[in-house]
Design a protein around this motif. Structure first.
Motif, mmCIF file in Angstrom:
data_model
loop_
_atom_site.group_PDB
_atom_site.id
_atom_site.type_symbol
_atom_site.label_atom_id
_atom_site.label_comp_id
_atom_site.label_asym_id
_atom_site.label_seq_id
_atom_site.Cartn_x
_atom_site.Cartn_y
_atom_site.Cartn_z
ATOM 1 N N UNK A 17 0.783 -1.248 0.000
ATOM 2 C CA UNK A 17 0.000 0.000 0.000
ATOM 3 C C UNK A 17 0.807 1.288 0.000
ATOM 4 N N UNK A 18 2.061 1.235 0.520
ATOM 5 C CA UNK A 18 2.821 2.497 0.598
ATOM 6 C C UNK A 18 3.639 2.768 -0.669
ATOM 7 N N UNK A 19 3.559 1.832 -1.627
ATOM 8 C CA UNK A 19 4.294 2.043 -2.882
ATOM 9 C C UNK A 19 3.325 2.398 -4.004
ATOM 10 N N UNK A 20 3.784 3.210 -4.961
ATOM 11 C CA UNK A 20 2.946 3.565 -6.113
ATOM 12 C C UNK A 20 2.845 2.347 -7.040
ATOM 13 N N UNK A 21 1.989 2.465 -8.074
ATOM 14 C CA UNK A 21 1.814 1.363 -9.022
ATOM 15 C C UNK A 21 3.166 0.992 -9.637
ATOM 16 N N UNK A 22 3.913 2.010 -10.050
ATOM 17 C CA UNK A 22 5.216 1.748 -10.676
ATOM 18 C C UNK A 22 6.188 1.100 -9.685
ATOM 19 N N UNK A 23 6.203 1.613 -8.451
ATOM 20 C CA UNK A 23 7.117 1.062 -7.442
ATOM 21 C C UNK A 23 6.751 -0.383 -7.099
ATOM 22 N N UNK A 24 5.439 -0.673 -7.094
ATOM 23 C CA UNK A 24 5.011 -2.054 -6.861
ATOM 24 C C UNK A 24 5.531 -2.974 -7.954
ATOM 25 N N UNK A 25 5.436 -2.471 -9.191
ATOM 26 C CA UNK A 25 5.905 -3.278 -10.324
ATOM 27 C C UNK A 25 7.427 -3.461 -10.264
ATOM 28 N N UNK A 26 8.105 -2.414 -9.828
ATOM 29 C CA UNK A 26 9.580 -2.463 -9.785
ATOM 30 C C UNK A 26 10.112 -3.225 -8.563
ATOM 31 N N UNK A 27 9.234 -3.496 -7.604
ATOM 32 C CA UNK A 27 9.665 -4.046 -6.316
ATOM 33 C C UNK A 27 10.591 -5.268 -6.468
ATOM 34 N N UNK A 28 10.104 -6.262 -7.204
ATOM 35 C CA UNK A 28 10.880 -7.509 -7.333
ATOM 36 C C UNK A 28 12.199 -7.246 -8.065
ATOM 37 N N UNK A 29 12.104 -6.418 -9.132
ATOM 38 C CA UNK A 29 13.317 -6.129 -9.911
ATOM 39 C C UNK A 29 14.349 -5.417 -9.046
ATOM 40 N N UNK A 31 1.145 -7.108 -13.726
ATOM 41 C CA UNK A 31 2.367 -6.479 -14.261
ATOM 42 C C UNK A 31 3.559 -6.822 -13.373
ATOM 43 N N UNK A 32 3.359 -6.794 -12.053
ATOM 44 C CA UNK A 32 4.441 -7.103 -11.112
ATOM 45 C C UNK A 32 4.928 -8.552 -11.302
ATOM 46 N N UNK A 33 3.963 -9.444 -11.570
ATOM 47 C CA UNK A 33 4.312 -10.865 -11.685
ATOM 48 C C UNK A 33 5.104 -11.173 -12.944
ATOM 49 N N UNK A 34 4.820 -10.433 -14.030
ATOM 50 C CA UNK A 34 5.442 -10.826 -15.301
ATOM 51 C C UNK A 34 6.559 -9.897 -15.761
ATOM 52 N N UNK A 35 6.741 -8.780 -15.069
ATOM 53 C CA UNK A 35 7.686 -7.767 -15.568
ATOM 54 C C UNK A 35 9.119 -8.286 -15.658
ATOM 55 N N UNK A 53 4.922 -10.081 0.624
ATOM 56 C CA UNK A 53 6.315 -9.721 0.315
ATOM 57 C C UNK A 53 7.197 -10.976 0.331
ATOM 58 N N UNK A 54 6.922 -11.859 1.289
ATOM 59 C CA UNK A 54 7.691 -13.116 1.338
ATOM 60 C C UNK A 54 7.390 -13.975 0.116
ATOM 61 N N UNK A 55 6.123 -13.976 -0.286
ATOM 62 C CA UNK A 55 5.739 -14.777 -1.459
ATOM 63 C C UNK A 55 6.455 -14.282 -2.713
ATOM 64 N N UNK A 56 6.775 -12.987 -2.730
ATOM 65 C CA UNK A 56 7.469 -12.435 -3.897
ATOM 66 C C UNK A 56 8.959 -12.785 -3.895
ATOM 67 N N UNK A 57 9.414 -13.400 -2.814
ATOM 68 C CA UNK A 57 10.806 -13.858 -2.784
ATOM 69 C C UNK A 57 11.697 -13.099 -1.824
ATOM 70 N N UNK A 58 11.086 -12.294 -0.945
ATOM 71 C CA UNK A 58 11.900 -11.549 0.030
ATOM 72 C C UNK A 58 12.110 -12.441 1.258
ATOM 73 N N UNK A 59 13.352 -12.505 1.716
ATOM 74 C CA UNK A 59 13.667 -13.373 2.856
ATOM 75 C C UNK A 59 13.244 -12.718 4.170
ATOM 76 N N UNK A 60 12.902 -13.541 5.165
ATOM 77 C CA UNK A 60 12.487 -12.987 6.464
ATOM 78 C C UNK A 60 13.534 -12.041 7.067
#
Lengths: 229, 418
Positions: A98-110, A155-159, B312-319
């Motif tokens: 919730x505290x990240x914007x749409x773009x930041x959510x998408x970029x999170x994993x990257x 988008x976050x899942x496939x980016x 967040x953990x499901x996305x691959x972030x470690x505890x």
């Protein structure tokens, strides 16, 4: 070559005096680059199967291999690495930060993967445009509708172009047009980049896109059939 | 690549942490306010405590002892008449000449039987230089009846108020003393009470009597010798440097030693340490209360975000990284409390360090006993940062438990949490 091999998967839940069968001796072989739909009534075990394959949930018994690696034997840290680098998740609820914007959510994993800021920005803007969220990049989840949030989650899942995408009801909150657009994008990723898709859905329109349909009832695979998408 | 990953993840964690703490603005401010309040209080109280100690040391030393003394080696442990400094007044004069920053006054000590018409008491009699003693001791300013000594050779004596009461004498009365001289001879004399002082210390008022040094040396066959040279450098912090120079200067006088206030009054430091311990007990209680407030906030914050942590953990972030996030959140909140608390605390302390801080009734006491009527909090970096730094560390420690809870989290169960 099979990308995913599930052997005799069992997962049971105790609910009062009764035992719920989440997965009951499930055996599956999924080839790399498959486009599969899981269907079945609520409580049939679709989500449990996706969670088990994605290493989110531990099995009571059975084995899961992804590209030859035994997922059921991996520790927490190794599972986290597998999810971070190889698997994209789309959840039933949008589950955005919730505290990240749409773009930041998408970029999170990257960002956690260590992708450079320039590449992250390019890829996230492109994918948000593709899912129809151009101009909404800086909005926080609370400022987006349910459908828009779901598109951000997709988008976050496939980016980062994972090898495997596990999607649980990805089109639940999308209108027909958005659903068509999303499925086209999934199919393109699948065909061009050989990304394996496993989609749990109740939606007949989504099932029509699949090349293989797996039906589940009470934790068991009752039907497994190929079709022309 | 690994370094870039680490930097990017660190930047992401800090950004997330900063935004997370403002999700519940009121709760964050309440916790930060508890930190700010305790930090302001600690900064001021510790600075005031240190200032009080400095004043206590100065007052104790200024009363009679001095900040340091030159003595014959061994005299402090065993006060024998023969362990004396030859030509003590000349040496004191040369110290004053060579080291103008130091005040120096020669003294000689003896134990005598002091008698009035009606009574006798054993006491210490000190020979002092009337012209230089006021620069070292506050006793001359505490004479409440009569006057202080002024004639260096007169047969006069100044005694404490308790001794005057015990001997039943007033100014102008005569006292006789009986003791032994440096050479073992019989030492006696008749002195007139010139003044009576009231130092506020019953012990000193009961046991101290002062006569002019020259008279003392004559009566006790000292042949110009004395037992100590009391010294003062003004500010306590200037003492070590001044004593270093003095030690070099005294190299040619074999057998003389320089003792600082800590060696002269070891009990003073012990009293300060005892008072400090009780002070720290109170501060400790305050710090623990603040730490529990942080623990409560962070625990609540972790519990209500269980679902989010699952995702967040499901996305691959470690505890480990999630735990770090919670620690970052606490770090930022504690840093906010530290910054505002230290600035406010320093501003308040800064004001009182120039204007002075008075306890109720302190002005009357100060006027009565020739002491400062206000305390000046110590405006040094150590006094200001000590308390807030401890609060900061304890707040981080308090966040460890909520952070550790994340290690046991299972993604699927966490995502199912409401």
């Amino acid at each position: 070559m099979s990308a995913i091999i599930c052997t005799d998967l069992c997962k049971y839940y105790q609910q009062g005096d009764s035992v719920i069968k989440g997965l009951d001796h499930v055996n599956l072989e999924i080839a790399a680059g498959s486009f599969i739909c899981l269907s079945g009534p609520s409580g049939s075990g679709k989500t449990t199967l996706l969670n088990a394959i994605g290493g989110l949930d531990r099995l009571d018994s059975g084995q899961i291999s992804i590209n030859g690696e035994r997922v059921d034997l991996l520790g927490k840290a190794a599972l986290a690495d597998l999810r971070l680098h190889s698997i994209g998740f789309v959840f039933q609820a949008y589950n955005l930060i919730p505290v990240l914007s749409a773009r930041e959510n998408v970029e999170f994993v990257m960002q956690v993967q260590g992708v450079s800021a320039t590449k992250r920005r390019q890829r996230s803007m492109k994918i948000l445009q593709e899912v129809g969220l151009e101009g909404m990049e800086d909005r926080r989840p609370a400022q987006l509708s349910g459908g828009q949030q779901q598109r951000v989650a997709v988008a976050r899942a496939i980016v980062s172009q994972p090898k495997l995408v596990l999607a649980d009801e990805p089109t639940a909150n999308l209108d027909s047009k958005s659903m068509e657009k999303l499925m086209t994008h999934f199919r393109e990723l699948n065909q061009v980049h050989q990304v394996t898709f496993m989609i749990a859905t109740h939606d007949q329109r989504v099932m029509n896109w699949a090349e293989r349909r797996i039906y589940m009832v009470d934790g068991q695979v009752t039907r497994d059939e190929m079709q022309d998408p | 690549m690994a370094a870039r990953r680490r930097d990017a993840a660190l930047g992401l964690s800090l950004r997330l942490a900063w935004r997370n703490i403002w999700r519940q603005k009121r709760r964050t401010w309440l916790t930060a306010l508890a930190m700010i309040f305790s930090n302001v209080l600690l900064v001021f109280m510790i600075a005031l405590q240190f200032g009080s100690y400095e004043m206590m040391i100065n007052n104790s030393l200024r009363l009679f002892i001095g900040q340091a003394q030159v003595q014959r080696a061994g005299y402090h442990d065993e006060q024998k008449m023969r362990l004396s400094i030859p030509d003590v007044a000349d040496l004191a004069a040369s110290i004053r000449r060579e080291l103008p920053s130091l005040s120096a006054a020669a003294r000689a000590n003896a134990f005598v039987l002091l008698s009035s018409k009606d009574r006798s008491f054993a006491t210490r009699i000190v020979g002092v230089e009337p012209a230089h003693e006021p620069g070292l001791s506050t006793i001359p300013g505490l004479v409440t009846e009569g006057r202080y000594l002024d004639d260096p050779t007169a047969a006069e004596i100044v005694i404490g108020s308790v001794m005057a009461r015990n001997l039943k004498v007033a100014t102008g009365d005569e006292l006789t003393f009986l003791g032994s001289g440096r050479d073992g001879s019989f030492a006696a004399g008749v002195v007139t009470v010139a003044g009576i002082f009231n130092s506020g210390s019953a012990d000193l008022d009961r046991s101290l009597a002062e006569v002019p040094l020259a008279y003392f040396q004559d009566a006790f066959t000292m042949a110009g010798a004395g037992h100590e040279i009391a010294l003062s450098a003004g500010a306590l912090d200037d003492v070590p440097a001044a004593l270093e120079v003095l030690s070099t200067m005294l190299n040619e006088h074999q057998g003389l030693v320089v003792l600082d206030w800590n060696a002269l009054m070891p009990g003073l430091k012990q009293a300060i340490q005892a008072d400090m311990s009780s002070g720290w007990f109170m501060y400790g209680v305050l710090i623990i209360l603040v730490a529990f407030s942080v623990l409560n906030t962070q625990l609540m914050s972790v519990l209500e975000r269980t679902r989010e942590f699952g995702v967040i953990m499901a996305l691959g972030i470690k505890p480990r990284r999630l735990a770090l996030l919670v620690l970052f959140e606490t770090f930022l909140m504690a840093a906010l409390g530290l910054l505002i608390g230290v600035l406010l605390g320093a501003a308040i302390t800064g004001y009182f360090s120039t204007a002075g801080f008075a306890y109720p009734g302190m002005e009357d006491l100060g006027a009565k006993f020739n002491l400062p009527s206000v305390v000046y909090p110590s405006m040094d970096l150590f006094a200001i940062l000590l308390g807030p730094s401890v609060v900061f560390v304890f707040c981080l420690l308090a966040a460890i438990y909520p952070a550790l809870k994340l290690y046991g989290l299972k993604p699927v169960e966490a995502m199912g949490a409401v």
